[in-house]
Design an enzyme around this catalytic site. Sequence first.
Site, short mmCIF file in Angstrom:
data_model
loop_
_atom_site.label_atom_id
_atom_site.label_comp_id
_atom_site.label_asym_id
_atom_site.label_seq_id
_atom_site.Cartn_x
_atom_site.Cartn_y
_atom_site.Cartn_z
CG ASP A 32 -1.99 -1.02 1.14
OD1 ASP A 32 -2.04 -1.71 0.10
OD2 ASP A 32 -2.80 -1.13 2.08
CB ALA A 33 3.94 2.15 1.84
CG LEU A 82 -11.99 7.61 5.38
CD1 LEU A 82 -11.46 6.78 6.53
CD2 LEU A 82 -12.86 8.76 5.90
CE LYS A 123 -8.13 3.96 6.29
NZ LYS A 123 -7.80 2.75 5.55
NE ARG A 144 -14.27 1.34 -1.47
CZ ARG A 144 -13.27 2.19 -1.29
NH1 ARG A 144 -13.48 3.29 -0.61
NH2 ARG A 144 -12.09 1.94 -1.76
CD GLU A 181 -12.16 -2.18 6.45
OE1 GLU A 181 -13.12 -1.44 6.12
OE2 GLU A 181 -11.05 -2.13 5.91
CE LYS A 297 -15.67 7.22 10.38
NZ LYS A 297 -16.23 5.91 10.75
#
EC number: 6.5.1.2
Length: 787
Positions: A32-33, A82, A123, A144, A181, A297
């Site tokens: 991901d990074a 996000l 998260k 999603r 999730e 949030k």
Amino acid sequence: MSEVAQRILELRAELDQHNYRYHVLDEPSIPDAEYDRLFKELKQLETDNPHLITPDSPTQRVGSLALTAFDEVKHEVPMLSLGNAFEEADMLSFDRRVREGLDLPSGDLFGGGAEVEYSCEPKLDGLAVSLLYRDGLLVRGATRGDGSTGEDISVNVRTIRNVPLKLQGEGWPAVLEVRGEVFMSKAGFEALNERQLALGGKTFANPRNAAAGSLRQLDSKITAARPLEFCCYGIGQVEGELPQTHIGILQTLKDWGMPISRELKLAKGIDQCLAYYRDIGERRESLAYEIDGVVFKVNSLASQRELGFRAREPRWAIAHKFPAMEELTELLDVEFQVGRTGAVTPVARLKPVKVAGVTVSNATLHNMDEVARLGLMIGDTVIIRRAGDVIPQVVQVVTERRPADARAVSIPENCPVCGSHVERTQLVKRSKGKESFVEGSIYRCVGRLACAAQLKQAIIHFVSRRAMDIEGLGEKSVEQLVDEGLVRSPADLYTLTFDQVVQLEGFAELSSKNLLAAIADSRKPTLARFIYALGIPDVGEETAKLLARALGSLERIQQALPEVLTYLPDVGLEVAHEIHSFFIDPHNRQVIADLLERGLQLQEEGELHPEFAACTTLAGFIDKLNIASIAATGAERLAARFQSLEGIIQADWLDLRQVERLNEKAARSLRDFFDDPANAERALAIEAQLRDFGMHWQSEKKQVEGLPLAGQTWVLTGSLEIMSRDVAKEKLEGLGAKVAGSVSAKTTCVVAGPGAGSKLAKATELGVAVLDEAQFIQRLAGYGIEV
Ligand code: IVH
């Protein structure tokens, strides 16, 4: 085309490819990074050159295409993503934007300003899922997808244990879409990978991939067998009433049976958010699941509505990310390390890279099977993962980035330390009465103690606290002793001299004396410690204790056949072979002989443990031979009919056919087995050893009954002057007593001659009867025995 336009196209093509692999194939090829960096670069280039933005740029959408195999689901309320914050400064500007958006007074030099209430949640690193409830019943589950269209995974979602199929309580809205999730805990992930490995299936690089791969199975039975969990963090479409704060909603959902995070908290103002981030960050490793950040949030729904959205991200929420656990780097080389038991294992040498705050330049590769599984080549770009205290691991190769000159990894033919041959280990398998060897995944240097690497490790293990417990000999000194040729085997420790020790680095007169004293003090180890100290592969402290307790003497342990060892609880054929081959090895025998010759005296040597002695039956023995078609009941019938191994071996076809309910196939298989002289010989050899050890099902135990000292245990200690110890032992056994090597509460009587030491002391302490030699002879005379 300009250079910038060119780069933009490149980045888009690469990001599209990664998106496809991540969302459609569930097989991401970069961490991901790295994805984030590429994405950031593209976004920056587009911001600086807005005329180059096209609607098909990956920056212009949230997720990816739906997987075609599932039905499509249109999200009534889009599933958004996000914005990310990496630094504290990003968080401060987020808070400033929120306050400006809400027209709240900003602070001045003296602080002040209005504080915004934020909800704080971890998260979770899994995948976003939408659950639709109508009148409290779960009617649909969806992924999603690209944010507006996802996949219908209702069947799979229903298999997740903590997803309520029906809401509890009452008062839920007629239509309620819950979002959250789906993830896999760290423990669930490890267990799954172990299972996959054992079944020869593919393993997953991390819990997130495992969760994604499990949820998007076309066969929901597979999903059901995977340790998936759900955690709710929000809502979508709603027809009905709900509280007007985010936390209020989550708490209400919790009352209806929905799992929410235990870490959910309310923060007043940005400082409390930052404190939450630090707190969770410190506990990150000890959490049961992986998280890649925390999510803040704005708590008030009215404020959320006022702030609204920018592109496809809410202005009222942000993800504050933690340093990534996975990074990309280059595999510079693979080196081979030699361990204590000679195992030659590959170690990855990496171009140093920071992973979650720690610089990593080496990673374990476990064994050559792992290298093959990864498809690893030197020069490859690899994904490194560092989770918790675990040694960094190579989890994946980015094959797309393999250079043309990448080199294969091969096990060296010779030991990198001593040059001896390197052999692949063999695993013993037994099926249908036949033992066979299959290739193991471990390679071993055959040099043993002639290999400096193994010798050093062996000595370090030998002197360690739980082994011989020789204090004052650190790793550095062991290396010196070996390198200078002063110690070539553990036995050499016992002939070290003051002059040899004092010249070692870090040793002075006193420390040398202390070391020699510690060595001398270690001369009387218990049998269990000694066995452990030998460093037999697969024999840890527990197995060593078990061997000592059950077999009672070094001699028996040394002689024990693998099949006999498997009578020990928890000792399988594999370990039994390791133990057996260790002791038949001439080199190891020599080391042991040298140790004993140099004055090592083993304590607690004595009798076979009564429980162990009583654990064999003829039927159990036949069963252990693993003859095809002869199961436990067949073995029992054979034992009942023939009463002895000899009888079974000699039984002819007719005899066998007369055994009740033993079918023809079993009879034939038995005949075939014993017709092979090697099998018959082996079975008889094992039986002979059982008899020798006193473990035979017909051993004297039974004949002893009725003798005057039957059931008693005697111990002889000190020197006897009139008769030898052997004679005394013989007389006692003739009377039905057992003669043990150590005193315990179970000891009936101790015969102590002059010079008796610890055993006499122990007997006195335990209140066990003690006789001197004269009294002993008198007692024998009482039974009519003349000396
Ligand atoms: S809120 C509009 N809360 O992170 C807000 N998302 O980068 C939408 N995620 O797709 C998401 N934990 O898969 C939210 N406590 C949490 C979360 C969370 C994990 C994931 C989620 C989402 C992604 C956004």
